[in-house]
Design an enzyme around this catalytic site. Structure first.
Site, PDB file in Angstrom:
ATOM      1  N   HIS A 183       0.818  -1.225   0.202  1.00 22.20           N
ATOM      2  CA  HIS A 183      -0.039   0.126   0.225  1.00 22.20           C
ATOM      3  C   HIS A 183       0.779   1.114   0.233  1.00 22.20           C
ATOM      4  O   HIS A 183       2.262   0.804  -0.071  1.00 22.20           O
ATOM      5  CB  HIS A 183      -1.020   0.371   0.958  1.00 22.20           C
ATOM      6  CG  HIS A 183      -0.328  -0.128   2.278  1.00 22.20           C
ATOM      7  ND1 HIS A 183       0.669   0.491   3.057  1.00 22.20           N
ATOM      8  CD2 HIS A 183      -0.361  -1.412   3.164  1.00 22.20           C
ATOM      9  CE1 HIS A 183       1.381   0.163   4.178  1.00 22.20           C
ATOM     10  NE2 HIS A 183       0.357  -1.209   4.636  1.00 22.20           N
ATOM     11  N   HIS A 202       4.022   1.429   2.449  1.00 19.20           N
ATOM     12  CA  HIS A 202       5.404   0.465   1.689  1.00 19.20           C
ATOM     13  C   HIS A 202       5.847   1.823   0.760  1.00 19.20           C
ATOM     14  O   HIS A 202       6.960   1.625   0.392  1.00 19.20           O
ATOM     15  CB  HIS A 202       4.487  -0.247   0.684  1.00 19.20           C
ATOM     16  CG  HIS A 202       3.776  -1.916   2.256  1.00 19.20           C
ATOM     17  ND1 HIS A 202       2.517  -2.322   1.785  1.00 19.20           N
ATOM     18  CD2 HIS A 202       4.363  -2.564   2.997  1.00 19.20           C
ATOM     19  CE1 HIS A 202       3.248  -2.516   2.610  1.00 19.20           C
ATOM     20  NE2 HIS A 202       3.487  -3.238   3.657  1.00 19.20           N
ATOM     21  N   GLN A 213       7.019 -15.768  12.064  1.00 22.24           N
ATOM     22  CA  GLN A 213       6.335 -14.508  13.026  1.00 22.24           C
ATOM     23  C   GLN A 213       4.880 -14.269  13.576  1.00 22.24           C
ATOM     24  O   GLN A 213       4.556 -14.078  13.700  1.00 22.24           O
ATOM     25  CB  GLN A 213       7.279 -13.602  12.514  1.00 22.24           C
ATOM     26  CG  GLN A 213       5.980 -12.969  10.912  1.00 22.24           C
ATOM     27  CD  GLN A 213       7.342 -11.829  10.846  1.00 22.24           C
ATOM     28  OE1 GLN A 213       7.552 -11.593  10.062  1.00 22.24           O
ATOM     29  NE2 GLN A 213       6.400 -10.352  10.473  1.00 22.24           N
ATOM     30  N   GLY A 260       8.927   1.169   8.690  1.00 25.32           N
ATOM     31  CA  GLY A 260       7.614   2.218   8.826  1.00 25.32           C
ATOM     32  C   GLY A 260       7.825   2.806  10.472  1.00 25.32           C
ATOM     33  O   GLY A 260       8.251   1.081  11.414  1.00 25.32           O
ATOM     34  N   SER A 284      -2.217   0.063   6.890  1.00 25.61           N
ATOM     35  CA  SER A 284      -1.845  -1.970   7.239  1.00 25.61           C
ATOM     36  C   SER A 284      -2.192  -2.007   5.837  1.00 25.61           C
ATOM     37  O   SER A 284      -3.920  -2.392   5.686  1.00 25.61           O
ATOM     38  CB  SER A 284      -2.765  -1.673   8.707  1.00 25.61           C
ATOM     39  OG  SER A 284      -2.449  -3.325   8.724  1.00 25.61           O
TER      40      SER A 284
HETATM   41  O1  PAF Z   1       6.260  -5.546   8.874  1.00 21.84           O
HETATM   42  C1  PAF Z   1       6.784  -6.432   8.179  1.00 21.84           C
HETATM   43  O2  PAF Z   1       6.049  -6.251   7.486  1.00 21.84           O
HETATM   44  C2  PAF Z   1       7.381  -7.831   8.944  1.00 21.84           C
HETATM   45  O3  PAF Z   1       7.301  -7.748  10.025  1.00 21.84           O
HETATM   46  C3  PAF Z   1       8.627  -7.980   8.339  1.00 21.84           C
HETATM   47  C4  PAF Z   1       9.706  -7.073   8.421  1.00 21.84           C
HETATM   48  C5  PAF Z   1       8.632  -8.170   6.671  1.00 21.84           C
HETATM   49  C6  PAF Z   1       9.317  -9.176   8.662  1.00 21.84           C
HETATM   50  O4  PAF Z   1       8.345 -10.392   8.465  1.00 21.84           O
END
Ligand code: PAF
Length: 286
Positions: free
Chosen positions: A36, A39, A63, A156, A194
Site C-alpha cells: 500500500h 510501503h 512470526q 516504517g 496497514s
Molecule cells: O513489517 C513487516 O512487514 C514484517 O514484520 C517484516 C519486517 C517484513 C518481517 O517479516
C-alpha cells in the site's frame, strides 16, 4: 526498466555480487506484500537513497502464532509487482518458505536457529500477546540482510516496537548496514495504513478511526502541558469507540524502551486494539 521477480536466493546473490563489484549501494525494503502507500513511501525513500533497490515479499510463517492470520494474510503478488515496476524497484525477492527455511524443517527453535531479541523488548506491548513474534521477525530480517547485503534497510514507524528491536539487533550484532526509519502514512481521515485494514467492514473501519483520534487527543493535551501518562491515558480512552477492545495503550521512552509515567521528547505512545476480529496497532512519537 523491468523489475526482476525472483524466488531464488542464489539468483539474488548473483545480482548482489555484480552490484557490489560496481560499487552500487543497495537498499532493502522488507515486506510481507499486499503493498500500500505506506510501503510505497519506504520504496521511494530507498530509491532516493540507494543505487539499487530490492523489495522482499514474504509472509513469514515463523512470526505468526498458531491462532493468528497467517493463512488469510492477503497475498497479491501481481498487484505488488505492478507497484514495484512503477516505482522502479530493481528486484522483488519473493521466496517460498522452503527456499527460506529448507524442506521439511520444523519451523520452531527445535530445528531452526532463531534470533532472540532482549526479553525486556519482547515481553511487552505486541510481544505480550504475540509470543515468539519478534524472534520470528528478527530471524527472518537477519536472513534477508544476509541474503541481500543491503547498505540501508527501510522500516516504517508504524511497527515501532519492530523498528526498535531491529535497530538494536543491527547494533548488537555489528551488522554492516543502517536502518532508516520512515514515518507512518495515514489515510486522509487519519487511519494508519496497514495491509490488515483490508479485513475491516465499513462499520469497523469507522470505529477504527477513533484509534488515531485518541492518539491525537494525547498530543493535543501534551502540547497544552499535560505530561502525566495516567491523565493522558484516561483522556484517550474516552475517545476510543466502545466496540474496540483495548489491548494496550502505553507510554515508553523511545531511547530505552522503558515505560514512563511522564511524557517528554521522544516518548512512544503505542496502542493496540481488537476491531472485530482484526488486530490493529498505531502510535505517535512526540
Ligand atoms: O513489517 C513487516 O512487514 C514484517 O514484520 C517484516 C519486517 C517484513 C518481517 O517479516
Amino acid at each position: 526498466m523491468k523489475t526482476l521477480l525472483s524466488n531464488s536466493i542464489l539468483e539474488i546473490k548473483n545480482n548482489i555480487k555484480i552490484w557490489k563489484k560496481n560499487n552500487q549501494t543497495i537498499g532493502l525494503v522488507p515486506t510481507m506484500g499486499a503493498l500500500h502507500n505506506g510501503h510505497a513511501s519506504l520504496i521511494k525513500k530507498a530509491k532516493e537513497t540507494c543505487d539499487k533497490v530490492i523489495v522482499s515479499i514474504f509472509v513469514n510463517p515463523i512470526q505468526f502464532g498458531p491462532n493468528e492470520d497467517f493463512d488469510k494474510y492477503p497475498r497479491t503478488i501481481e498487484k505488488d509487482m505492478l507497484i514495484c515496476e512503477e516505482l522502479g524497484v530493481d528486484i522483488v525477492f519473493a521466496p517460498t518458505a522452503t527456499e527460506m527455511y529448507g524442506n521439511g524443517v520444523k519451523l520452531s527453535n527445535t530445528e531452526l536457529t532463531f534470533v532472540c531479541p532482549p526479553y525486556n523488548l519482547i515481553d511487552c506491548l505486541c510481544g505480550k500477546t504475540r509470543t515468539g513474534h519478534f524472534d520470528g521477525v528478527a530471524t527472518v530480517v537477519l536472513k534477508l540482510f544476509n541474503i541481500t547485503e543491503p547498505d540501508f534497510a527501510f522500516f516504517g514507524q508504524k511497527d515501532a516496537q519492530q523498528l526498535f528491536i531491529l535497530t538494536k539487533m543491527v547494533k548488537d550484532l555489528n551488522l554492516n548496514l543502517k536502518i532508516i526509519p520512515c514515518p507512518i502514512i495515514r489515510e486522509v481521515d487519519g487511519l494508519a495504513l496497514s495491509s490488515r485494514n483490508a479485513y475491516l467492514s465499513e462499520e469497523e473501519r469507522k470505529n477504527a478511526l477513533t484509534i488515531s483520534k485518541s492518539l491525537n487527543q494525547i498530543k493535543i493535551l501534551y502540547n497544552q502541558g499535560i505530561k502525566d501518562t495516567k491523565k493522558l491515558f484516561d483522556a484517550a480512552i474516552t475517545i476510543l469507540d466502545k466496540n474496540l477492545e483495548l489491548e494496550y495503550l502505553e507510554f515508553r521512552d523511545f531511547t530505552t524502551f522503558e515505560e514512563t509515567t511522564e511524557v517528554k521528547e521522544n516518548t512512544l505512545i503505542a496502542i493496540a486494539v481488537k476491531c472485530g476480529k482484526t488486530r490493529l496497532i498505531d502510535n505517535e512519537i512526540v
